[in-house]
Write a protein that holds these residues in place. Structure first.
Motif, PDB file in Angstrom:
ATOM      1  N   ILE A 169     124.669  89.469  68.937  1.00 23.78           N
ATOM      2  CA  ILE A 169     125.567  89.783  68.152  1.00 23.78           C
ATOM      3  C   ILE A 169     125.109  90.467  66.707  1.00 23.78           C
ATOM      4  O   ILE A 169     125.806  91.600  66.303  1.00 23.78           O
ATOM      5  N   ILE A 170     123.947  90.188  66.390  1.00 23.51           N
ATOM      6  CA  ILE A 170     123.342  90.912  65.153  1.00 23.51           C
ATOM      7  C   ILE A 170     122.911  92.236  65.497  1.00 23.51           C
ATOM      8  O   ILE A 170     123.268  93.118  64.666  1.00 23.51           O
ATOM      9  N   LEU A 171     122.334  92.252  66.582  1.00 21.63           N
ATOM     10  CA  LEU A 171     122.116  93.757  66.938  1.00 21.63           C
ATOM     11  C   LEU A 171     123.397  94.654  67.027  1.00 21.63           C
ATOM     12  O   LEU A 171     123.605  95.866  66.768  1.00 21.63           O
ATOM     13  N   LEU A 172     124.551  94.130  67.696  1.00 23.58           N
ATOM     14  CA  LEU A 172     125.679  94.748  67.829  1.00 23.58           C
ATOM     15  C   LEU A 172     126.461  94.909  66.231  1.00 23.58           C
ATOM     16  O   LEU A 172     126.832  96.041  65.911  1.00 23.58           O
TER      17      LEU A 172
ATOM     18  N   ALA B  44     120.585  91.674  77.402  1.00 20.98           N
ATOM     19  CA  ALA B  44     121.076  90.321  76.837  1.00 20.98           C
ATOM     20  C   ALA B  44     121.270  89.639  78.272  1.00 20.98           C
ATOM     21  O   ALA B  44     120.840  88.692  78.509  1.00 20.98           O
ATOM     22  N   ALA B  45     122.128  90.363  79.090  1.00 21.85           N
ATOM     23  CA  ALA B  45     122.337  89.639  80.519  1.00 21.85           C
ATOM     24  C   ALA B  45     121.259  89.513  81.276  1.00 21.85           C
ATOM     25  O   ALA B  45     120.928  88.327  82.017  1.00 21.85           O
ATOM     26  N   VAL B  46     120.237  90.417  81.327  1.00 23.61           N
ATOM     27  CA  VAL B  46     119.143  90.275  82.165  1.00 23.61           C
ATOM     28  C   VAL B  46     118.190  89.068  81.536  1.00 23.61           C
ATOM     29  O   VAL B  46     117.645  88.252  82.132  1.00 23.61           O
TER      30      VAL B  46
ATOM     31  N   SER C  86     132.002  94.265  77.477  1.00 26.76           N
ATOM     32  CA  SER C  86     130.718  93.287  77.350  1.00 26.76           C
ATOM     33  C   SER C  86     131.100  91.746  77.394  1.00 26.76           C
ATOM     34  O   SER C  86     130.363  91.182  77.942  1.00 26.76           O
ATOM     35  N   VAL C  87     132.168  91.368  76.589  1.00 29.95           N
ATOM     36  CA  VAL C  87     132.582  90.119  76.711  1.00 29.95           C
ATOM     37  C   VAL C  87     133.154  89.587  77.905  1.00 29.95           C
ATOM     38  O   VAL C  87     132.562  88.518  78.511  1.00 29.95           O
ATOM     39  N   THR C  88     133.712  90.516  78.802  1.00 32.16           N
ATOM     40  CA  THR C  88     134.133  90.236  80.132  1.00 32.16           C
ATOM     41  C   THR C  88     132.848  90.049  81.210  1.00 32.16           C
ATOM     42  O   THR C  88     132.641  89.248  81.889  1.00 32.16           O
ATOM     43  N   ILE C  89     131.913  90.895  80.947  1.00 35.52           N
ATOM     44  CA  ILE C  89     130.782  91.046  81.736  1.00 35.52           C
ATOM     45  C   ILE C  89     129.803  89.732  81.714  1.00 35.52           C
ATOM     46  O   ILE C  89     129.491  89.048  82.460  1.00 35.52           O
TER      47      ILE C  89
END
Length: 256
Positions: A39-42, A55-57, A132-135
């Motif tokens: 969230i901070i990076l976004l 993040a997912a990995v 991204s939220v859905t993923i």
């Protein structure tokens, strides 16, 4: 009150799960830190998709490897999750982008605090955030289902070492069939429980079925639930094949 509930959860996890429960608490805290960092990076303007992919990995690695150890089960589950999420991400992108499902929905845009107290132009693509939220939402369901399948097939192999790859794959598919129903039901009830007040509001407002079906808010809510269910279904054959192939390979057995 939130802190009290979190403390109760952590204490129960440690009391019931013992050492594994304590590890689960640390893994949960690690995933929360990863999401917070995302969230901070976004918010700082970093590219959405590379940040979310990383993040997912990391979340997949922490949830599988750190909580359950590095072994055949977790490596097979990690490979299955990686493969299916890459495929599913393309489908999520195409459908969410085509439906223009990002940003504030019809209900949120009418709220006074949004209209008068919050800045709506934050210079971040809401469509990319919606994708991204859905993923990330589908990722959690995929990880849980994949590990359930690989763990079950691993136990079958331990008790029936003579089984071939095809038979192990069939065992994984059978396990997947047994857990798909409950997993999808869990996702459905989470969605319905979270949306009960919204549906009551729509009923009181007298909105027509056509308006609701074609609304952005319904698509945003349903897409998360449905893609999570799709991920659970698709991950079953992927996970079954990965663990069956690994366990049938002599080099894979040496790593158990």
């Amino acid at each position: 009150m939130t802190g009290i509930l979190v403390l109760i959860l952590f204490l129960l996890m440690v009391a019931v799960g013992g050492e594994r429960g304590a590890i689960a608490v640390l893994v949960l805290c690690g995933n929360i830190l990863v999401l917070g960092g995302t969230i901070i990076l976004l918010a700082k303007g970093y590219p959405v998709f590379p940040v979310v992919f990383l993040a997912a990995v990391i979340i997949s690695y922490i949830s599988l490897m750190k909580q359950n150890g590095k072994n055949v089960k977790t490596f097979a589950a990690f490979a299955a999750v990686t493969g299916i999420m890459l495929v599913l991400s393309i489908l999520i992108y195409l459908l969410v982008w085509k439906a223009q499902g990002g940003g504030l929905n019809e209900i949120q845009s009418m709220q006074e605090d949004i209209m008068y107290f919050y800045e709506s132009d934050i210079h971040i693509s809401m469509l990319q955030i919606a994708v991204s939220v859905t993923i990330l939402s589908a990722l959690g369901a995929a990880i849980d289902t994949a590990l359930s399948v690989t763990s079950a097939v691993y136990e079958v192999k331990q008790h029936r070492p003579e089984l071939c790859q095809k038979e192990l794959f069939a065992s994984g598919m059978q396990v997947g069939k047994e857990i798909i129903g409950t997993t999808v039901n869990t996702l459905l009830f989470v969605y319905l429980g979270d949306s009960m007040l919204l549906f009551a509001y729509l009923k009181k407002g007298g909105y027509t079925i056509e308006t609701i079906v074609n609304s952005r808010f319904l698509f945003q809510e349903l897409s998360v639930m449905l893609f999570g269910a799709v991920a659970c279904v698709l991950i079953v054959p992927f996970a079954a094949y990965c663990v069956a192939y690994t366990l049938s390979n002599k080099s894979g057995l040496k790593k158990i």
